[in-house]
Scaffold this motif. Structure first.
Motif: not given
Length: 85
Positions: A57, A59-62
């Motif tokens: 992932r 750093r934004r969780g995508n």
């Protein structure tokens, strides 16, 4: 909507290539003759697809994606819905 899917499509709603109506109808992707179920984004004219790279992932969780090049064929899985009167 026409019977051919868009040349470029992204599943991320923040992208300018996102088309909710086409995604609702269902898009099938064949890359080099093999059916792919995990495509996040594709471009038929440039010949590439983006798929998730495992469980990684950003750093934004995508999901992190990788670009795979080859012959891309996009098609609608469902027939065009009938217009209701």
């Amino acid at each position: 909507m026409s019977d051919t899917p868009p040349d470029r499509l992204d599943s991320d709603p923040r992208s300018r290539f996102h088309d909710a109506a086409a995604l609702e109808r269902g898009i099938g992707i064949r890359l080099n003759g093999k059916e792919r179920q995990d495509v996040e984004e594709y471009c038929v004219s440039e010949g590439w697809v983006r798929v998730p790279a495992g469980k990684a992932r950003d750093r934004r969780g995508n999901p992190m994606t990788i670009k795979i090049k080859g012959e891309v064929v996009a098609y609608f899985r469902d027939p065009e819905p009938e217009a209701e009167a």
